[in-house]
Design a protein around this motif. Structure first.
Motif, short mmCIF file in Angstrom:
data_model
loop_
_atom_site.label_atom_id
_atom_site.label_comp_id
_atom_site.label_asym_id
_atom_site.label_seq_id
_atom_site.Cartn_x
_atom_site.Cartn_y
_atom_site.Cartn_z
N GLN A 63 0.85 -1.20 0.00
CA GLN A 63 0.00 0.00 0.00
C GLN A 63 0.89 1.25 0.00
O GLN A 63 0.98 1.98 0.97
CB GLN A 63 -0.96 -0.05 1.19
N ARG A 64 1.50 1.48 -1.15
CA ARG A 64 2.48 2.56 -1.28
C ARG A 64 1.85 3.86 -1.73
O ARG A 64 2.52 4.87 -1.86
CB ARG A 64 3.56 2.14 -2.26
N GLY A 65 0.53 3.85 -1.99
CA GLY A 65 -0.16 5.07 -2.39
C GLY A 65 -0.30 5.21 -3.90
O GLY A 65 0.60 4.81 -4.65
N VAL A 66 -1.43 5.75 -4.33
CA VAL A 66 -1.68 6.03 -5.76
C VAL A 66 -1.98 7.51 -5.89
O VAL A 66 -2.89 8.03 -5.23
CB VAL A 66 -2.86 5.20 -6.30
N LEU A 67 -1.20 8.19 -6.72
CA LEU A 67 -1.33 9.64 -6.88
C LEU A 67 -1.80 9.97 -8.30
O LEU A 67 -1.12 9.64 -9.27
CB LEU A 67 0.02 10.30 -6.62
N ASN A 68 -2.97 10.61 -8.41
CA ASN A 68 -3.47 11.09 -9.71
C ASN A 68 -3.13 12.57 -9.83
O ASN A 68 -3.59 13.38 -9.02
CB ASN A 68 -4.99 10.95 -9.83
N LEU A 69 -2.37 12.95 -10.84
CA LEU A 69 -1.97 14.36 -10.99
C LEU A 69 -3.09 15.19 -11.63
O LEU A 69 -3.84 14.69 -12.46
CB LEU A 69 -0.72 14.45 -11.86
N PHE A 70 -3.18 16.47 -11.25
CA PHE A 70 -4.09 17.37 -11.96
C PHE A 70 -3.34 18.61 -12.43
O PHE A 70 -2.27 18.96 -11.92
CB PHE A 70 -5.35 17.70 -11.14
N HIS A 71 -3.93 19.28 -13.43
CA HIS A 71 -3.19 20.33 -14.15
C HIS A 71 -3.92 21.65 -14.28
O HIS A 71 -3.41 22.60 -14.86
CB HIS A 71 -2.84 19.81 -15.57
N ASN A 72 -5.17 21.70 -13.83
CA ASN A 72 -5.93 22.96 -13.94
C ASN A 72 -7.03 23.00 -12.88
O ASN A 72 -7.27 22.00 -12.18
CB ASN A 72 -6.50 23.13 -15.35
N LEU A 88 -4.30 11.90 -3.78
CA LEU A 88 -3.55 10.73 -3.30
C LEU A 88 -4.49 9.78 -2.57
O LEU A 88 -5.25 10.22 -1.70
CB LEU A 88 -2.43 11.19 -2.37
N GLN A 89 -4.45 8.51 -2.91
CA GLN A 89 -5.09 7.50 -2.06
C GLN A 89 -3.97 6.71 -1.38
O GLN A 89 -3.37 5.82 -1.99
CB GLN A 89 -6.00 6.55 -2.85
N PRO A 90 -3.68 7.03 -0.11
CA PRO A 90 -2.55 6.38 0.55
C PRO A 90 -2.69 4.86 0.65
O PRO A 90 -1.70 4.14 0.62
CB PRO A 90 -2.53 7.02 1.94
N ARG A 91 -3.92 4.34 0.76
CA ARG A 91 -4.10 2.88 0.90
C ARG A 91 -4.01 2.15 -0.44
O ARG A 91 -3.99 0.92 -0.48
CB ARG A 91 -5.44 2.56 1.55
N GLY A 92 -4.03 2.89 -1.54
CA GLY A 92 -3.86 2.24 -2.84
C GLY A 92 -2.42 1.77 -2.99
O GLY A 92 -1.56 2.07 -2.15
N GLY A 93 -2.13 1.03 -4.06
CA GLY A 93 -0.74 0.59 -4.25
C GLY A 93 -0.63 -0.48 -5.31
O GLY A 93 -1.29 -0.39 -6.35
N THR A 94 0.19 -1.48 -5.03
CA THR A 94 0.41 -2.55 -6.00
C THR A 94 0.34 -3.92 -5.30
O THR A 94 0.55 -4.03 -4.09
CB THR A 94 1.81 -2.42 -6.66
N VAL A 95 0.03 -4.93 -6.09
CA VAL A 95 0.02 -6.32 -5.61
C VAL A 95 0.66 -7.15 -6.71
O VAL A 95 0.34 -6.95 -7.89
CB VAL A 95 -1.42 -6.83 -5.37
#
Ligand code: FAD
Length: 403
Positions: free
Chosen positions: A103-112, A162-169
């Motif tokens: 659970q390393r976190g998933v970050l979606n970037l925004f630009h405007n 950021l969803q801190p509980r998201g990540g990879t498996v």
């Protein structure tokens, strides 16, 4: 005992068909195996088989970029994906298998500003459904990942959700773990066994024709991901699904430098770093319909351009390997977990490019439907007839897609 590379015991039996079964699941991907596991574990341990035309782990379950998250907006989606997230959190204990849940976190970037407003709304929806979400401004993103291209002329980075509980498996470990756990509960996992037809008697599905002969079953669940429209056609059904290729890429191993998943929707690019050090990344689907598990060159160029726009420093990294998988793209971006117009035949499909994260909840909900003949409470919106009713769940999900 194991000595060197000898003496290893198979993690599951090599079962041969021995019908009739109470349930046959067609498709030994993540969703099919999870369905069999939860059917056996939670819904009464009847006679269950999974038939897989190739080998376990050869489909999308072993071809995806391993991202798990529950950052959806719509009420039809968010409770389902949060249910899945909670199942991931307990999965390794549940199936007694190291799936490298991270659970390393998933970050979606925004630009405007407009994107920022949309992300605030989505973050609030997530929190209301019991998930976690944190809005980061540009400075906070810079602190976390200083080497992004913050001042790109087209897409300057203004912040991220950021969803801190998201990540990879680790994807193939999920297939192996569910297969082993299901096998131990008595499920027959039959590999190299392709469904070639459906036997219907008096309007009811009574079994499947396969390359290993006819197998009788009380109920049949289709979980064939990219081949869903092909197998449904065996029952005379035309699904609101098209199959497309999606490619994934892995670089040579590097020292750790990205500690979360970053998605750059505007540039069709997303990236994380595996525990081995390789950069794992991807982008958009190939723009034509296909049932082949391989992609084409223009998308490689497009994905690498996206990567260079976001992270110019990866320009000198060498690409180690890449591959393609088959996406069952539904017409609103959301899945189907429902019975079909044929009695005894059930459908699990339409996962698009985001079905890996859904694996545990999809299995749980499909098992519930098969056992009880009613939708699981978190999957009530995933009906097959929603397109005819106009009740679409129009949410593409937050991968490499623009919003
Ligand atoms: P599969 O593993 O494909 O299982 C379906 C199985 O059905 C296959 O093994 C196939 O051989 C079998 N089958 C087909 N026809 C028959 C037949 N006639 N008889 C018997 N068996 C049959 N999702 C995420 O959530 N996060 C991600 O980061 C992500 N990245 C992705 C990146 C790529 C490159 C790809 C290709 C996909 C990605 N996905 C991601 C999507 C995700 O992998 C899929 O939505 C999901 O794995 C599909 O479910 P599955 O595991 O059951 O599919």
């Amino acid at each position: 005992a194991c000595r060197g590379n000898t003496g290893w015991k198979p993690a599951w039996r090599k079962a041969e068909p021995s019908g009739p079964y109470d349930f046959i699941i067609v498709g030994g991907g993540g969703h099919g195996l999870a369905t069999a596991y939860y059917l056996a574990k939670r819904y009464g341990g009847k006679r269950i088989a999974v038939v897989e035309k190739g080998w376990i782990g050869g489909g999308n379950v072993g071809r995806n970029t391993t991202i798990v998250r529950s950052n959806y907006l719509l009420p039809g989606n968010e409770p389902f994906y949060e249910c899945s997230m909670k199942l991931w959190e307990g999965l390794e204990q549940d199936i007694n298998y190291n799936a490298m849940v991270s659970q390393r976190g998933v970050l979606n970037l925004f630009h405007n500003d407009a994107q920022r407003a949309a992300y605030i709304r989505r973050g609030n929806s997530m929190i209301l459904h019991g998930a976690d979400a944190v809005l980061l401004d540009a400075e906070a993103v810079r602190e976390k990942i200083p080497f992004l291209n913050f001042n790109d002329a087209r897409f300057p980075i203004k912040g991220g959700l950021l969803q801190p509980r998201g990540g990879t498996v680790r994807h193939d470990a999920v297939a192996w773990g569910y297969a082993r756990a299901a096998d131990r509960l008595g499920v027959d996992i039959i590999e190299n066994c392709e469904m070639t037809g459906l036997r219907i008697e008096q309007g009811r599905a009574v079994g499947i024709e396969t390359t290993k002969g006819f197998i009788a079953a009380g109920k049949i669940g289709l979980a064939c991901a990219g081949n869903s429209s092909r197998v449904a056609a065996m029952a005379g059904l035309r699904l609101p699904i098209e199959s497309h290729v999606l490619q994934a890429f892995v670089s040579e191993g590097l020292k750790p430098f990205i500690d979360c998943v970053v998605t750059f929707g505007a540039g069709h690019f997303y990236i994380s770093q595996s525990d081995k050090g390789g950069l794992v990344f991807g982008g958009d689907i190939d723009g034509y319909n296909s049932y082949a598990q391989r992609g084409n060159l223009p998308v490689i160029e497009d994905v690498c351009e996206g990567g260079m726009a976001l992270m110019p420093r990866i320009g000198r990294v060498r690409l180690l390997r890449h591959w393609g998988g088959l996406m069952d793209m539904s017409m609103d971006g959301s899945p189907i977990i429902d019975h079909t117009p044929v009695d005894g035949l059930y459908l699990n499909a339409g996962w698009c490019y985001g079905g890996f994260k859904a694996t545990p909840a999809s299995g749980l909900c499909f098992a519930h439907l098969l056992a009880r003949d009613e939708p699981h409470p978190v999957a009530t919106a995933y009906r097959l007839d929603r397109f005819a009713r106009g009740a679409v769940i129009d949410e593409k999900g937050m991968g490499a897609q623009p919003n």
